[in-house]
Design a protein around this motif. Structure first.
Motif, PDB file in Angstrom:
ATOM      1  N   THR A  16       0.821  -1.393  -0.148  1.00  0.00           N
ATOM      2  CA  THR A  16      -0.044   0.121   0.038  1.00  0.00           C
ATOM      3  C   THR A  16       0.913   1.127  -0.099  1.00  0.00           C
ATOM      4  O   THR A  16       0.363   2.150  -0.583  1.00  0.00           O
ATOM      5  N   GLU A  17       2.111   1.228   0.906  1.00  0.00           N
ATOM      6  CA  GLU A  17       2.774   2.444   0.664  1.00  0.00           C
ATOM      7  C   GLU A  17       3.474   2.584  -0.626  1.00  0.00           C
ATOM      8  O   GLU A  17       3.670   3.744  -0.989  1.00  0.00           O
ATOM      9  N   VAL A  18       3.906   1.395  -1.081  1.00  0.00           N
ATOM     10  CA  VAL A  18       4.346   1.620  -2.658  1.00  0.00           C
ATOM     11  C   VAL A  18       3.378   2.231  -3.614  1.00  0.00           C
ATOM     12  O   VAL A  18       3.693   2.885  -4.573  1.00  0.00           O
ATOM     13  N   ALA A  19       2.148   1.819  -3.548  1.00  0.00           N
ATOM     14  CA  ALA A  19       1.309   2.168  -4.424  1.00  0.00           C
ATOM     15  C   ALA A  19       1.008   3.748  -4.156  1.00  0.00           C
ATOM     16  O   ALA A  19       0.650   4.593  -4.968  1.00  0.00           O
ATOM     17  N   LEU A  20       0.959   4.117  -2.729  1.00  0.00           N
ATOM     18  CA  LEU A  20       0.725   5.496  -2.723  1.00  0.00           C
ATOM     19  C   LEU A  20       1.617   6.554  -2.911  1.00  0.00           C
ATOM     20  O   LEU A  20       1.558   7.518  -3.507  1.00  0.00           O
TER      21      LEU A  20
END
Length: 311
Positions: A16-20
């Motif tokens: 999720t952090e990578v996507a954000l």
């Protein structure tokens, strides 16, 4: 409300952090990891964050129920963006751990269907236990609670682990869809390649009840991209339906479909109209004849003239 804070499913090192971080605006925001999807969305509801990025669907298992249920219940929220991220797992272990040493494995529940066959081949006797997120699973391995975790390879250095295996996935080209969620406001202008998300509640259980909902979309030429039932909590057999449809609420065919649904459903929750990730306008399928905005306007004009005796 903190307009500079974006919450996400943490801890640090999640997909999720990578996507954000793929969103341009993330570079100018304070990114705040939260312990769960409900915590991330509650941060938006109570004003601690302007928006939150959470996973909502993956191409192997379908909808992420924790996210769907949170968007269905509680104070209303709206989806403003979506992000698609290709997913491949690594098996992260403490330095020195061998495959034969692994008796317990952890990761987010959504990861299990994506690595089940790999585990059956390489770790048939290992015990699986779920973690709040894949990165949280890596943290638990670091603390000695489990022997290994399925997570992104990028999380290894963050938690002092090493990847024993990489590029793990039962399905080639697996993807997870994430959504950026904020408080309700006016949707962004249509782009021509949009998606509209709603939740629908059945008025009563009778033969053809679901068909009646689907016909509101079908007769107006609105293509559905996802429909998933979720229990309402009111007893066995009581369900609501999360629906993703092609188009924007300002498109006449979509707006009229939603009006039709509002007439026959006791509750309709609008979750937003937003650009489709990875889809260019020129790639959007042609509309069925009779369903363009111009044709809806022409039909409304004909009706008005007929009512005035001018048809």
């Amino acid at each position: 409300m903190s307009a500079t804070r974006y919450a996400y499913l943490g801890p640090e090192g999640t997909f999720t952090e990578v996507a954000l971080r793929t969103l341009p605006e993330a570079a100018t925001r304070e990114l705040v990891p939260m312990v769960s999807v409900p915590a991330a969305l509650d941060a938006v509801r109570n004003g601690e964050a302007a928006a939150a990025l959470v996973p909502i669907e993956n191409s192997v298992e379908g909808g992420i129920t924790a996210t769907l249920d949170e968007l269905t219940s509680g104070a209303p929220l709206m989806i403003y963006r979506e992000v698609l991220l290709s997913i491949s797992f690594a098996l992260l272990v403490r330095p020195g751990t061998q495959l034969s040493d692994i008796k317990t494995v952890t990761a987010h529940p959504a990861a299990q269907p994506q690595v089940r066959n790999w585990m059956g081949t390489h770790l048939p006797d290992a015990l699986w236990e779920s973690a709040a997120s894949n990165a949280d699973g890596a943290r638990l391995v670091q603390e000695g609670r489990y022997d290994a975790a399925f997570a992104g390879e990028f999380a290894a250095a963050k938690y002092g682990l090493v990847p024993l295996f990489t590029e793990i996935h039962d399905a080639v080209n697996a993807q997870t869809r994430f959504v950026l969620v904020g408080r309700p406001a006016r949707p962004a202008a249509p782009t021509g390649a949009d998606k509209t998300s709603v939740v629908l509640w059945l008025g009563d259980d009778h033969p053809g009840a679901l068909l009646e909902l689907l016909q509101e979309f079908a007769v107006r030429g609105v293509n559905l991209m996802l429909i998933q039932s979720r229990p309402t909590g009111a007893g066995i057999g009581n369900y609501c339906f999360a629906v993703d449809a092609e188009g924007h609420i300002s498109d006449r065919r979509v707006g009229e479909a939603l009006m039709g649904l509002k007439r026959i459903c006791p509750n309709v929750r609008f979750l937003g109209s937003y650009p489709r990730a990875g889809v260019a306008v020129e790639d959007v399928r042609a509309l069925r004849p009779g369903t363009s905005d111009a044709e809806f306007v022409a039909a409304a004009d004909w009706l008005a003239r007929s009512q005035d005796g001018r048809a």
